[in-house]
Write a protein that holds these residues in place. Structure first.
Motif, mmCIF file in Angstrom:
data_model
loop_
_atom_site.group_PDB
_atom_site.id
_atom_site.type_symbol
_atom_site.label_atom_id
_atom_site.label_comp_id
_atom_site.label_asym_id
_atom_site.label_seq_id
_atom_site.Cartn_x
_atom_site.Cartn_y
_atom_site.Cartn_z
ATOM 1 N N ILE A 1 26.988 47.223 20.172
ATOM 2 C CA ILE A 1 27.073 45.753 20.193
ATOM 3 C C ILE A 1 28.575 45.431 19.951
ATOM 4 O O ILE A 1 29.094 45.976 18.866
ATOM 5 C CB ILE A 1 26.041 45.255 19.390
ATOM 6 C CG1 ILE A 1 24.780 45.484 19.640
ATOM 7 C CG2 ILE A 1 26.127 43.750 19.089
ATOM 8 C CD1 ILE A 1 23.615 45.281 18.877
ATOM 9 N N TRP B 1 28.574 39.274 16.938
ATOM 10 C CA TRP B 1 27.103 38.813 16.559
ATOM 11 C C TRP B 1 27.529 37.277 16.408
ATOM 12 O O TRP B 1 28.645 36.804 16.118
ATOM 13 C CB TRP B 1 26.730 39.474 15.308
ATOM 14 C CG TRP B 1 26.402 40.804 15.131
ATOM 15 C CD1 TRP B 1 27.073 41.965 15.030
ATOM 16 C CD2 TRP B 1 24.941 41.455 15.518
ATOM 17 N NE1 TRP B 1 26.334 43.192 15.274
ATOM 18 C CE2 TRP B 1 25.225 42.625 15.579
ATOM 19 C CE3 TRP B 1 23.862 40.548 15.889
ATOM 20 C CZ2 TRP B 1 23.835 43.426 15.830
ATOM 21 C CZ3 TRP B 1 22.704 41.523 16.290
ATOM 22 C CH2 TRP B 1 22.914 42.961 16.280
ATOM 23 N N ALA C 1 22.670 38.750 19.282
ATOM 24 C CA ALA C 1 23.681 39.179 20.013
ATOM 25 C C ALA C 1 22.995 39.543 21.424
ATOM 26 O O ALA C 1 21.831 39.527 21.558
ATOM 27 C CB ALA C 1 24.509 40.508 19.792
ATOM 28 N N GLU D 1 26.367 41.959 9.696
ATOM 29 C CA GLU D 1 26.716 41.898 11.054
ATOM 30 C C GLU D 1 28.218 42.525 11.396
ATOM 31 O O GLU D 1 29.054 42.360 10.488
ATOM 32 C CB GLU D 1 26.987 40.406 11.509
ATOM 33 C CG GLU D 1 25.856 39.636 11.574
ATOM 34 C CD GLU D 1 25.875 38.176 12.038
ATOM 35 O OE1 GLU D 1 27.159 37.924 12.181
ATOM 36 O OE2 GLU D 1 24.954 37.400 11.770
#
Length: 144
Positions: free
Chosen positions: A94, A97, A102, A121
């Protein structure tokens, strides 16, 4: 009415066979009640007393089983169970955020991703902890 005591033992046998087919232990508890009624019959109790013994012993045994660790489900819910959801435990990257949410590419498509409670995050690799519908709930990988 000599055959009446045999009925209780036939019921015990049938319940035990049913227990082997289901594996829940509850039919075993009802079989205990029938066995107690069979013993009451052998002791000379009336049919009313036999039924009362069967009901009380079965109800008490089921209640005790339900309160024991064997009567409780130890499995996680389907959303967290890796035996049901093969994606649980898989990892994904990822990049950023926004308020705990996300979008990430996983299995060749875009998914909505939510940060698990208590997680911080940060960009990086995350592990899927749960699936809620089409949303992946993730937590930080232990080896980040």
């Amino acid at each position: 009415m000599h055959w009446a005591s045999g009925i209780w033992w036939i019921a015990v046998g049938a319940l035990l066979i049913g227990e082997l087919a289901t594996g829940t232990f509850y039919l075993l508890m009802v079989a205990c009640g029938c066995a107690a009624a069979g013993v009451a019959r052998l002791a000379g109790a009336s049919i009313e007393v036999q039924w009362a013994v069967a009901a009380v012993v079965a109800a008490l045994a089921v209640w005790l089983l339900h309160r024991s660790p064997y009567g409780r489900s130890m499995r996680p819910g389907a959303t967290r169970n890796p035996d049901i959801n093969l994606d649980i435990g898989e990892t994904l990257d990822i990049e950023g955020w926004h308020n705990g949410l996300a979008r990430a590419t996983y299995r060749g498509t875009q998914w909505d991703v939510e940060l698990a409670e208590g997680e911080v995050e940060h960009a990086g690799r995350f592990e899927i902890a749960e699936m809620r519908g089409s949303r992946l709930v993730v937590r930080a990988c232990p080896n980040r």
